[in-house]
Design an enzyme around this catalytic site. Structure first.
Site, PDB file in Angstrom:
ATOM      1  N   GLY A 230       0.816  -1.194   0.000  1.00  0.00           N
ATOM      2  CA  GLY A 230       0.000   0.000   0.000  1.00  0.00           C
ATOM      3  C   GLY A 230       0.854   1.249   0.000  1.00  0.00           C
ATOM      4  O   GLY A 230       2.013   1.233  -0.439  1.00  0.00           O
ATOM      5  N   SER A 231       0.310   2.322   0.505  1.00  0.00           N
ATOM      6  CA  SER A 231       0.983   3.607   0.455  1.00  0.00           C
ATOM      7  C   SER A 231       2.141   3.675   1.439  1.00  0.00           C
ATOM      8  O   SER A 231       2.151   2.982   2.470  1.00  0.00           O
ATOM      9  CB  SER A 231      -0.008   4.730   0.764  1.00  0.00           C
ATOM     10  N   THR A 232       3.099   4.527   1.122  1.00  0.00           N
ATOM     11  CA  THR A 232       4.226   4.731   2.024  1.00  0.00           C
ATOM     12  C   THR A 232       3.754   5.297   3.359  1.00  0.00           C
ATOM     13  O   THR A 232       4.264   4.923   4.424  1.00  0.00           O
ATOM     14  CB  THR A 232       5.255   5.664   1.370  1.00  0.00           C
ATOM     15  N   ALA A 234       0.878   4.828   4.964  1.00  0.00           N
ATOM     16  CA  ALA A 234       0.332   3.751   5.794  1.00  0.00           C
ATOM     17  C   ALA A 234       1.432   2.783   6.206  1.00  0.00           C
ATOM     18  O   ALA A 234       1.425   2.262   7.333  1.00  0.00           O
ATOM     19  CB  ALA A 234      -0.769   3.022   5.034  1.00  0.00           C
ATOM     20  N   GLY A 235       2.395   2.546   5.317  1.00  0.00           N
ATOM     21  CA  GLY A 235       3.486   1.639   5.628  1.00  0.00           C
ATOM     22  C   GLY A 235       4.311   2.119   6.803  1.00  0.00           C
ATOM     23  O   GLY A 235       4.780   1.317   7.630  1.00  0.00           O
ATOM     24  N   GLU A 252       5.632  -3.468   0.965  1.00  0.00           N
ATOM     25  CA  GLU A 252       5.806  -3.132  -0.455  1.00  0.00           C
ATOM     26  C   GLU A 252       5.006  -1.858  -0.665  1.00  0.00           C
ATOM     27  O   GLU A 252       3.781  -1.877  -0.692  1.00  0.00           O
ATOM     28  CB  GLU A 252       5.327  -4.288  -1.330  1.00  0.00           C
ATOM     29  N   GLU A 384       4.243  10.524  -5.489  1.00  0.00           N
ATOM     30  CA  GLU A 384       3.538   9.497  -6.262  1.00  0.00           C
ATOM     31  C   GLU A 384       2.118   9.972  -6.561  1.00  0.00           C
ATOM     32  O   GLU A 384       1.327  10.227  -5.650  1.00  0.00           O
ATOM     33  CB  GLU A 384       3.487   8.183  -5.483  1.00  0.00           C
TER      34      GLU A 384
END
Length: 479
Positions: A230-232, A234-235, A252, A384
């Site tokens: 998912g998104s950076t 949220a990561g 990822e 992004e």
């Protein structure tokens, strides 16, 4: 015929939800409600984790002979393959992926992933015995890590689910899978395939939920590992939670990959591949090469060639086989992409697109958009966008091209294009990224896939992915 769903898949049973909360699933091409599905709350996550824990601790799945797990996985892939058209349609109607793409990447690729890992299980494995400095030998043994929480995004919901499921199953893990609220319907089809294949009860469990309940799953005491795509943003939150808990995690995340076009590039070859390399899934792919770095000696030629390609795309309903660019997945995401386009108008030269297609009056469509004369430090070059938006930046020489490619917080994909393959390979080695393509780009099942920097940590695909779902134990044999 209704597409509504009423239950969760937990412990190989269709289990009623613990609350009356539901998701409304909206078709990306039409903007209309197509189905509802139950929304998991914490009690539902508790039930799914408990089912996965029982399966791991008591079903014998984790200690089953590899060949037996491989046989079950092959039955699973067969059941999944037989549902390919149904899966492709469900994905496309939800997230707007052109049906030609979903037929390939959502209907077929997941079966290939399962085939790859089931074949790995059949390969003979020699005992891992290593020299010991203080004793006779050291034996290194590997076992399944336990219960895995898999959190999957909406852009490739089936492929990204199975890319976690297959190596985890191969390792002997059990799973709780949380699909995105935007793409729920496909997960039920995959669950039906698992049930038909005889995957043991509790090995795979699905609970669609929102971000808050997803956070509850990540921190659940019954979970041993987290796998997230998912998104950076949220990561980072998930990484902080897992760091505090000392819980293994694979992330990822996002990307802003560069396509370096060298001065001898064959533009006809580039234009044939660029739709897949830079605009796959309407630009909604994390590894898309959305920054194009062009040599100053051929800059205007390249801008004109890419502009011509983008104006020629067929935009339409995701279920139309002729569609090349479909809608964004949701209204909120379309609005986000349009916000970036508005910023781009102030930062660079708008060459193509920039608005909504005049012939598409419903759904979440954005015109394929090209900006030229882009400063690599601008917002549209650094962040992004995750839509059909490309940026072209000029460079003076190879050293500057590499510097611009690496001048990014991300490091997931990338590509280098030249008539001289060895020359392109030399440049590819200098690109700071987890993956790079030479004269094209497509992840390979047999090789590790993942990012560096803000694009994540850990790897999927290849034998490396199985190792991510295992823990190693060293047994020191002293005498």
């Amino acid at each position: 015929m209704t597409l509504d769903r009423k239950t969760f898949f937990i412990g190989n049973e269709w289990v009623p939800p613990s609350s009356v909360r539901t998701f409304g699933i909206v078709g990306a091409s039409t903007g209309t409600l197509i189905a509802t599905a139950p929304e998991a709350v914490e009690a539902d996550v508790d039930a799914a984790v408990a089912a996965a824990r029982r399966a791991f601790d008591h079903s014998g799945w984790a200690t089953m002979a590899p060949a037996e797990r491989a046989a079950i996985m092959r039955r699973f892939l067969g059941a999944l393959a037989s549902r390919g058209p149904q899966i492709a349609e469900a994905v496309s109607i939800q997230n707007g992926m052109p049906i030609a793409v979903s037929n390939m990447l959502e209907a077929q690729f997941p079966s290939a992933v399962l085939q790859y890992y089931s074949d790995l299980l059949d390969a003979p494995v020699e005992p891992d015995v290593r020299p010991s400095q203080m004793g006779r030998e050291t034996r290194v043994e590997y076992s399944a890590i336990g219960v895995v929480a898999a959190i999957v995004p909406w852009n490739f919901p089936v492929t990204l689910s199975v890319s976690k499921i297959a190596p985890a199953m191969a390792a002997g893990c059990t799973m709780v899978i949380k699909p995105s609220p935007c793409t729920v319907l496909d997960s039920y089809i995959v669950a039906e395939a698992a049930l038909e294949a005889g995957v043991p009860a509790g090995v795979l469990n699905w609970v669609p939920a929102d971000r808050d309940v997803g956070a509850y799953l990540v921190s659940h005491p019954g979970v041993d590992k987290v796998a997230f795509t998912g998104s950076t943003q949220a990561g980072r939150v998930i990484a902080r939670t897992c760091g505090e808990l000392l819980r293994p995690v694979t992330l990822e995340l996002g990307g802003k990959s560069a396509a370096i076009l060298l001065d001898d590039v064959d533009m006809d070859a580039v234009l044939q591949s660029l739709p897949m390399v830079s605009l796959l899934n309407n630009g909604q792919a994390c590894f898309n090469c959305t920054r194009i770095l062009a040599p100053k000696s051929r800059y205007r030629e390249i801008v004109d060639a890419v502009a011509g390609m983008m104006t020629g795309f067929r935009i339409g309903d995701a279920l139309d086989p002729e569609t090349q660019v479909g809608p964004m997945a949701t209204k909120e995401h379309r609005d986000r992409v349009e916000t970036f386009i508005a910023k781009g108008r102030n930062e660079a030269k708008l060459v193509v697109g920039g608005g909504r297609p005049s012939n598409m009056t419903s759904g979440w469509f954005v015109e394929p958009t090209l900006f030229a004369d882009v400063d690599n430090r601008s917002t549209i070059a650094q962040e992004e966008i995750f839509g059909p938006v490309l940026c072209i930046t000029a460079y003076a020489d190879e050293a500057e091209a590499v510097r611009l490619a690496n001048d990014s917080p991300f490091g997931l994909g990338g590509s280098v294009w030249s008539k001289d393959g060895d020359r392109a390979l030399g440049i590819a080695r200098k690109v700071e990224s987890g993956t790079v393509g030479v004269n094209g780009y497509m992840p390979s099942l047999g090789a590790p896939f993942g990012g560096i920097k803000a694009s994540g940590m850990g790897r999927e695909y290849g034998p490396d992915a199985i190792a991510a779902y295992q823990q190693a134990k060293s047994i020191y044999v002293m005498g």
